[in-house]
Scaffold this motif. Structure first.
Motif, PDB file in Angstrom:
ATOM      1  N   LEU A 195     -82.468 -44.411 -41.865  1.00  0.00           N
ATOM      2  CA  LEU A 195     -81.634 -43.209 -41.827  1.00  0.00           C
ATOM      3  C   LEU A 195     -81.880 -42.319 -43.038  1.00  0.00           C
ATOM      4  N   THR A 207     -64.441 -39.350 -42.666  1.00  0.00           N
ATOM      5  CA  THR A 207     -65.424 -38.319 -42.371  1.00  0.00           C
ATOM      6  C   THR A 207     -66.552 -38.813 -41.469  1.00  0.00           C
ATOM      7  N   SER A 208     -66.524 -40.078 -41.121  1.00  0.00           N
ATOM      8  CA  SER A 208     -67.663 -40.614 -40.382  1.00  0.00           C
ATOM      9  C   SER A 208     -67.549 -40.474 -38.872  1.00  0.00           C
ATOM     10  N   ASN A 245     -66.876 -37.798 -35.643  1.00  0.00           N
ATOM     11  CA  ASN A 245     -66.870 -36.380 -35.290  1.00  0.00           C
ATOM     12  C   ASN A 245     -65.440 -35.953 -34.963  1.00  0.00           C
ATOM     13  N   PHE A 298     -76.592 -42.844 -23.739  1.00  0.00           N
ATOM     14  CA  PHE A 298     -77.835 -42.156 -24.057  1.00  0.00           C
ATOM     15  C   PHE A 298     -79.032 -43.097 -23.877  1.00  0.00           C
ATOM     16  N   PHE A 326     -70.384 -37.499 -40.274  1.00  0.00           N
ATOM     17  CA  PHE A 326     -70.385 -37.870 -38.860  1.00  0.00           C
ATOM     18  C   PHE A 326     -71.725 -37.572 -38.193  1.00  0.00           C
ATOM     19  N   ARG A 337     -74.495 -38.217 -39.713  1.00  0.00           N
ATOM     20  CA  ARG A 337     -75.238 -39.437 -40.040  1.00  0.00           C
ATOM     21  C   ARG A 337     -74.847 -40.551 -39.067  1.00  0.00           C
ATOM     22  N   THR A 338     -73.558 -40.615 -38.745  1.00  0.00           N
ATOM     23  CA  THR A 338     -73.137 -41.603 -37.757  1.00  0.00           C
ATOM     24  C   THR A 338     -73.865 -41.379 -36.438  1.00  0.00           C
ATOM     25  N   ARG A 351     -76.715 -40.006 -36.043  1.00  0.00           N
ATOM     26  CA  ARG A 351     -78.111 -40.409 -36.185  1.00  0.00           C
ATOM     27  C   ARG A 351     -78.231 -41.920 -36.115  1.00  0.00           C
ATOM     28  N   ALA A 352     -77.220 -42.603 -36.645  1.00  0.00           N
ATOM     29  CA  ALA A 352     -77.260 -44.064 -36.598  1.00  0.00           C
ATOM     30  C   ALA A 352     -77.198 -44.571 -35.160  1.00  0.00           C
ATOM     31  N   LYS A 353     -76.692 -43.747 -34.248  1.00  0.00           N
ATOM     32  CA  LYS A 353     -76.713 -44.131 -32.830  1.00  0.00           C
ATOM     33  C   LYS A 353     -78.061 -43.825 -32.216  1.00  0.00           C
ATOM     34  N   ARG A 354     -78.946 -43.236 -32.995  1.00  0.00           N
ATOM     35  CA  ARG A 354     -80.301 -42.904 -32.553  1.00  0.00           C
ATOM     36  C   ARG A 354     -80.278 -41.982 -31.346  1.00  0.00           C
ATOM     37  N   LEU A 355     -79.420 -40.976 -31.401  1.00  0.00           N
ATOM     38  CA  LEU A 355     -79.464 -39.963 -30.346  1.00  0.00           C
ATOM     39  C   LEU A 355     -80.651 -39.052 -30.637  1.00  0.00           C
ATOM     40  N   SER A 356     -81.024 -38.248 -29.676  1.00  0.00           N
ATOM     41  CA  SER A 356     -82.108 -37.297 -29.928  1.00  0.00           C
ATOM     42  C   SER A 356     -81.600 -36.196 -30.850  1.00  0.00           C
ATOM     43  N   ARG A 405     -79.581 -33.572 -29.103  1.00  0.00           N
ATOM     44  CA  ARG A 405     -78.208 -33.917 -28.788  1.00  0.00           C
ATOM     45  C   ARG A 405     -77.347 -33.896 -30.051  1.00  0.00           C
ATOM     46  N   ARG A 443     -74.453 -31.421 -29.566  1.00  0.00           N
ATOM     47  CA  ARG A 443     -73.196 -32.063 -29.225  1.00  0.00           C
ATOM     48  C   ARG A 443     -72.318 -32.300 -30.456  1.00  0.00           C
ATOM     49  N   HIS A 444     -72.953 -32.608 -31.590  1.00  0.00           N
ATOM     50  CA  HIS A 444     -72.144 -32.975 -32.755  1.00  0.00           C
ATOM     51  C   HIS A 444     -72.034 -31.853 -33.783  1.00  0.00           C
TER      52      HIS A 444
END
Ligand SMILES: Nc1ncnc2c1ncn2[C@@H]1O[C@H](COP(=O)(O)OP(=O)(O)O)[C@@H](O)[C@H]1O
Ligand code: SF4
Ligand SMILES: [Mg+2]
Lengths: 674, 249, 316
Positions: free
Chosen positions: A375, A424-425, A427, A442, C212, C214-215, C217-222, C225, C229-230
């Motif tokens: 990440l 904050t983590s 959405n 997904f 959020f 980063r969260t 990204r941690a879900k490995r969305l494209s 998206r 979406r976020h």
């Protein structure tokens, strides 16, 4: 003065040059050409450009070029006047909460809130009607019209400073409100105010041109650029230049101010409000730029640090680790050289194992975790000899999009990440349930209803009551502890092999912290998920983990089974860390052990052991050579330490402790200043 | 030094339906020349009590008396406060010497001020020649020492310390706690010491009060509260403290 | 849930009503704040005293103030806004004829500005993230400053000079046809689009740095998206808050642009009315503009509340 740094940027230089030219013209042109601009050439009415009159002449045969130049002064003066009015009124209303106290302050805030919604133009129209058209009434009108947004800006800036503790401290020192405003508040909001006032001057100039253009501003025989444009518009078929030339002047002068504001804002990194007369800062003004080390040439930091290619420790019994890191490095390329906050980490985590990483802030724990989780974002760069997760080599760049999505799917399903700040983590604009099912839908394209049912099930599994109702709620309706539970539930949606938790309990209360730690432990034993738990609190880590890695200055300095921590830790830093934390059995008659000096500064690292400047056992060798992380004598590889003089026998340990408390307390941290 | 007595202190924030009672009939006494530790979770109202004790927020009801007299409302305050975040508690545009000078009583002459600032910096183990340094040049631990020096400059009758080590790294926390203890004994300060960390409170306080949702649940000598807690919540808090790291002697 | 929305509606409604009342009262008081005799100021120093008296009587200025105020309020509700002095027509008729033209122009400009700003700002933000493509970033920053600095009326004049006068492609003034909308709408939208796209970019950039994201990204969305979406919904709420304020600027622009293109809307009317001291007409136009802006601001807040559930809790 910090404002002058703007001259170091290209945009700042361009803006300054234009601004100086405009101001010079404003001063000089009327002195030189005032009469010439009034001279009528009756033979040459309404003419187009010619050698004699480069821009042509107006209805009365006056030279348009000279008139445009002479008009600079009036135009700029009126714009600055209007800005002054706006700024003055704005500060007055903006500072009201500080000067008048809470109740009157709230009234001022509401008044400004209402006033800000009215378009400034209305006010200008109304004032033009009341006071009659003319340049002064137009100046007041534009000034007053701009005041509410300035007041709003001031209020926000003042509010962000007013809640700082140094204001409270000044009140306790008995200082008057007025003095606090002058001494503490205004100096700390001056920079954003100057930036926005510059931009506002540009906007005022444009607004004035508009009013004059309509015939509601400057009246004949005075003239400014707006009025000249109005006069030129009538003859646009004959000589378009007559209307466009003063317009170009407006743009140049407006640009001078706007570019200057933009350049200032960039070099001060001030939030700026680009809306003409609607300024409102985005966030509170950041107090001061990062005080990161001023970046000496730091090439040597990128150096090998230490060629630590020894196999990572940890039970060698398992065939395949969940996560294998070998010589992991994270670096930050900069124009002055490369900083390397993580310098060669090797670590292996077995299925179902819990490994803790501890260290002070800035020691590189979070970056290690982010790098392991893939990440890390630009401009930081990750390198590693090995970075394997569940058998997949993550250092290989995926060749095809199919490979890529397979990697992403593996990471998305099997690697769960829990971050520090549960506030904050999530959405804020999405329901918790939707955020839980998102990754699964997904990657696996499962049906919504099935995924939703799983989310509810997972929320229940982490101990959230009424999971169905909770799934339909927004994050802000959850408490901190519950959010962290939901975050863990999110990680459990797929088929997790490893949970990376970066300070998951630091933002939580002790009782909640305990529950979340217990939950992590439960999850781990119930589904044999491996856990990488990061914390600055060595006690927290020891509670949950089998193995502990202690980080200092971007390296692992000691790695040992948790049960050896209390008695057999060998690295002086580990021992000092343990000794420094007061617990419920700390001897109340003794001063606490402390670690002298300050934590490593990345930009000032030198060769040798990173802990050497603070280490009581440091020798010449420590300052020159960086010790490797090697197995400690009696442990059979499970215990590794990077130190030339590990604290092995009890005698040495006692000595070291005694040494440390003797120097206490006077010289402890204070010595770093001298 | 003087005793600080808080009686039935109630503080509410907000109005109408969104009113929130942050302190609910809180009664506490900081005995003269002793340290009262106040523990509780975030949002339990500790900081509200601290700010009320220093006169920074006004009470909706209740009394705060210093040596039997109400708190003065102007001038250099006899109750001074040290804050959690040292970066926020010192004006970044003032030198640390100026910040300390702001709290000196007006009777000091110009030259006396200089030597007094040196004395105070020395007292908190900072090099007096650094008085011209600005806060961004100092580390968190050093700034917290400056904040302590500033408070001492005011010759306070009572000092309120609100989570003064939570923003610091563990390696620095010990030094600040040592300093607080040292100064408290040396100067005989009356200290209201607030922290969410029980071990830290145990280390500095002789009296302890436990707070939750705006109320005091339990108060008494530290020994008693920690070893024979009366309230179930206190027990819960004690349970949540991670086990000791060191081998018990 | 229910409760929160009621509280929000109550709070926002109260603010709207107070603002409207302030607006109405200010419009009413306008005429009384004119120094000296407003009617004398209107008719000029040479007008016959009898005419002045007559006009004052017609405007109802001889009645007690509170009576005038009540009459004014009653007029607002019954649609009787008096008679325009310069045009000799009932004000309501003037409004009915001209308001639609201004409204279409303003709305088209607003929509065009948003349709340009959102994709441009978002694309630039994603492309220049983390200090990448500095050249693009710098040219976007400079271009948008320049475009935002060009006054709408100057842009209008320039467009007329190029496309109307020189190329003779498009009409230079209002014809009623669709083609006469092209130039004024562009003149109107360019500045706000530049400003708004900068806001969108800045907001999106700061949103992309939020935890959020980063969260996500941690879900490995494209990345698509993640942005759509976020990040974007959260960035838009902030951009809207600022964008709402731009409406005032846009209203001001319609006045100027209408004058350039001889547009038969309120903007070209109001200037003549002010110069001719046509009090009833100015009053009415100020009311219309003000009410429009207040209503749209309220609408923006409602949209914000729908987008971001948090914003219903606390105001400001
Ligand atoms: N995005 C970043 N850009 C530049 N420097 C960074 C970034 N993230 C972290 N650092 C630096 O890397 C070092 C280690 O940071 P971090 O891993 O967050 O430490 P910890 O988690 O132990 O507090 C720090 O000096 C920090 O300033
Ligand atoms: S190598 Fe030397 S300086 Fe480093 S920790 Fe060991 S003894 Fe201390
Ligand atoms: Mg961290």
């Amino acid at each position: 003065m910090r404002l002058l740094t703007v001259l170091r940027t290209p945009m700042g230089v361009v803006a300054s040059i234009i601004l100086v030219l405009v101001l010079l013209t404003a001063i000089v042109a009327p002195l030189l050409w005032n009469d010439a601009a009034e001279a009528r050439n009756t033979a040459n009415l309404n003419s187009g450009p010619s050698a004699e009159h480069p821009l042509g002449t107006d209805v009365l045969g006056r030279d348009l070029l000279l008139r445009t130049l002479v008009a600079t002064r009036l135009t700029v003066l009126l714009a600055l006047g209007a800005t002054g009015v706006a700024l003055g009124l704005g500060i007055l209303f903006g500072a009201a909460p500080v000067l008048l106290g809470h109740r009157a302050g709230r009234l001022a805030v509401s008044a400004v809130n209402i006033a800000v919604a009215f378009p400034g133009l209305l006010l200008a129209l109304v004032l033009a009607l009341i006071l009659g058209v003319g340049e002064l009434s137009a100046m007041w009108a534009i000034g007053i019209a701009g005041a509410p947004s300035f007041a709003r800006l001031c209020q926000t800036l003042v509010a962000s400073v007013a809640e700082r503790d140094y204001i409270a401290a000044a009140r306790l020192a008995g200082k008057s409100r007025f003095r606090i405003l002058l001494r503490h508040v205004l100096p700390n909001i001056a920079e954003p105010l100057i930036v926005n006032a510059t931009i506002a001057a540009g906007a005022a100039l444009l607004a004035f041109a508009g009013l004059s253009f309509l015939g509601l501003g400057v009246q004949s025989p005075s003239y400014d650029w707006g009025r000249m444009m109005m006069e030129g518009l009538d003859r646009i078929y004959l000589n378009p230049i007559a209307a466009l030339a003063p317009g170009v002047a407006v743009v140049i002068a407006g640009l001078a101010f706007n570019l200057m504001g933009e350049a200032l804002a960039r070099s001060l990194s001030t939030p700026r409000i680009p809306v003409a007369w609607g300024m409102r800062p985005r966030r509170p003004y950041p107090q001061k730029a990062e005080e990161r080390g001023d970046g000496e040439p730091a090439d040597h930091l990128a150096g090998p640090g230490h060629a630590d290619s020894s196999e990572p420790a940890g039970p060698a019994a398992y065939p395949e680790a969940v996560l294998t890191l070998r010589d992991l490095r994270v670096s930050l390329p900069g124009h002055l050289g490369c900083l390397t906050p993580v310098r060669g980490i090797s670590l292996r985590i077995a299925p179902g194992e819990a490994v803790g990483i501890v260290g002070e802030s800035g020691s590189g724990k979070s970056l290690t975790a982010l790098a392991a989780a893939q990440l890390v974002e630009e401009p930081l760069a990750v390198r590693a000899a090995t970075l394997k997760f569940c058998g997949a080599d993550l250092m290989l760049r995926p060749q095809s999009t199919r490979d890529r999505s397979r990697y992403q799917r593996l990471l998305g399903r099997s690697l769960a990440v829990v971050f520090q700040d549960p506030m904050t983590s999530f959405n804020p604009t999405m329901r918790i349930g939707a955020q839980l099912v998102e990754g699964m839908r997904f990657h696996d394209g499962v049906e919504r209803s099935w995924a939703q049912a799983r989310a509810v099930d997972r929320l229940g599994a982490v101990g959230i009551e009424e999971p169905e109702r909770r799934a339909a709620m927004y994050p802000h309706e959850f408490s901190g502890g519950m959010r962290q539970r939901a975050m863990i539930a999110m990680g459990l949606m797929g088929d997790p092999q490893l949970i990376i938790a970066d300070e998951p309990t630091t933002a939580l209360d002790v009782t909640v912290q305990k529950q979340v730690l217990e939950l992590l432990d439960e999850v781990r034993s119930a589904s044999s998920v491996a856990l990488m738990l990061i914390s600055h609190d060595i006690a927290v880590v020891r509670q949950v983990c089998d193995r502990i890695a202690v980080m200092y200055g971007g390296r692992i300095v000691e790695e040992l089974p948790a049960d050896r921590l209390a008695e057999q830790a060998q690295h002086p830093y580990t021992r000092a860390l343990i000794a420094a934390v007061p617990d419920m059995n700390t001897d109340l008659d003794e001063p606490l052990a402390t670690i002298p000096g300050r934590p490593v500064d990345l930009s000032q690292r030198s060769a040798g052991c990173p802990f050497a400047p603070r280490c009581p056992l440091a020798t010449q060798r420590c300052h020159e050579q960086d010790p490797a992380l090697i197995p400690a004598g009696d442990s059979g590889g499970a215990h590794r330490v990077a130190c030339w003089h590990p604290v092995v026998d009890a005698g040495r340990a006692a000595l070291a402790e005694a040494d440390r408390s003797a120097g206490e307390p006077a010289s402890a941290e204070g010595s770093e200043l001298s | 030094m003087t005793e600080l007595r808080i009686e039935k202190l109630t503080v509410r924030y907000g109005r109408g339906p969104s009113v929130h009672t942050a302190a609910d009939e809180v009664s506490l006494t900081v005995p003269a020349s002793q340290t009262l530790g106040l523990v509780g979770e975030s949002g339990s109202g500790k900081s509200t009590v601290a700010r009320a004790a220093a006169g920074l927020v006004s009470a909706d009801s209740g009394t705060i008396k210093l040596g039997g007299k109400p708190l003065p409302r102007r001038g250099l305050r006899p109750v001074q406060m040290i804050f959690q975040d040292p970066r926020s508690s010192l004006d970044p545009r003032m030198s640390i010497g100026e910040s300390i000078a702001e709290c000196l009583p007006s009777r000091f002459s110009r030259s006396a001020r200089r030597s007094e600032i040196s004395r105070l910096l020395d007292m908190v183990h900072l090099d007096p020649t650094r008085r011209g340094a600005r806060p961004p040049e100092l580390s968190g631990g050093q700034l917290q020492r400056v904040a302590i020096a500033r408070v001492l400059a005011a010759r306070p009758a009572v000092v309120v310390a609100d989570e003064i080590t939570s923003a610091l790294d563990v390696s620095v926390q010990g030094a600040v706690l040592n300093l607080v203890r040292e100064l408290q004994t040396e100067l005989g300060l009356s200290l209201l010491f607030i922290s969410h960390n029980l071990a830290v409170v145990r280390y500095v306080a002789s009296q302890v009060a436990v707070m939750r949702t705006g109320r005091i649940l339990e108060a008494g000598p530290a020994d008693q509260v920690f070893h024979r807690p009366q309230h179930s919540y206190t027990r819960q808090l004690l349970d949540a403290v991670p086990d000791t790291l060191r081998s018990t002697p | 849930m229910q409760n929160r929305w009621t509280a929000f509606a109550l709070r926002r409604g109260t603010r709207l009503i107070i603002s409207l009342w302030v607006l109405v009262s200010a419009a009413f008081l306008m005429i009384h704040l004119v120094p000296g005799d407003p009617v004398r100021a209107m008719l000029g120093p040479t007008a016959a005293p009898a005419l002045v008296d007559q006009t004052r009587e017609n405007l109802g200025l001889n009645d007690p103030l509170w009576e005038q105020y009540l009459r004014f309020l009653r007029g607002l509700f019954t649609g009787d806004l008096g008679t325009s002095i310069t045009m000799g027509l009932p004000v309501s008729e003037v409004l009915a004829a001209r308001l639609p033209n201004t409204l279409t122009l303003g709305l088209l400009g607003f929509v065009l500005a948003i349709c340009l700003a959102l994709p441009v700002g978002a694309t630039i933000a994603v492309a220049t993230r983390k200090g990448r493509r500095r050249g693009l970033e710098l040219s976007f920053a400079s271009t948008s400053v320049v475009v935002a600095t060009i006054p709408d009326f100057l842009l209008g004049v320039a467009l007329v000079a190029i496309f109307g006068v020189t190329l003779e492609l498009l009409p230079v003034a209002w014809t009623g046809g669709a083609e006469s909308y092209v130039l004024p709408v562009i003149a109107l939208a360019a500045g706000p689009a530049a400003v708004l796209s900068r806001i969108v970019r800045v907001e999106l950039l700061s949103t992309l740095d939020e935890d959020f994201v980063r969260t996500a990204r941690a879900k490995r969305l494209s990345s698509r998206r993640i942005v759509l979406r976020h990040a974007l919904p959260n960035a838009v709420t902030a951009a809207l808050t600022l964008g709402g304020l731009m409406l005032g600027t846009l209203v001001a622009s319609t006045v100027l642009v209408e004058n350039v293109f001889a547009w038969p809307g309120l903007g070209s009317t109001v200037v003549g009315a002010i110069l001719g001291r046509d009090y009833p007409l100015v009053q009415a136009i100020v009311l219309v503009y003000g009410t429009g802006v207040l209503l749209v601001n309220t609408l923006v807040d409602v949209v914000l509340a729908l987008l971001d559930p948090r914003s219903t809790i606390g105001d400001q």
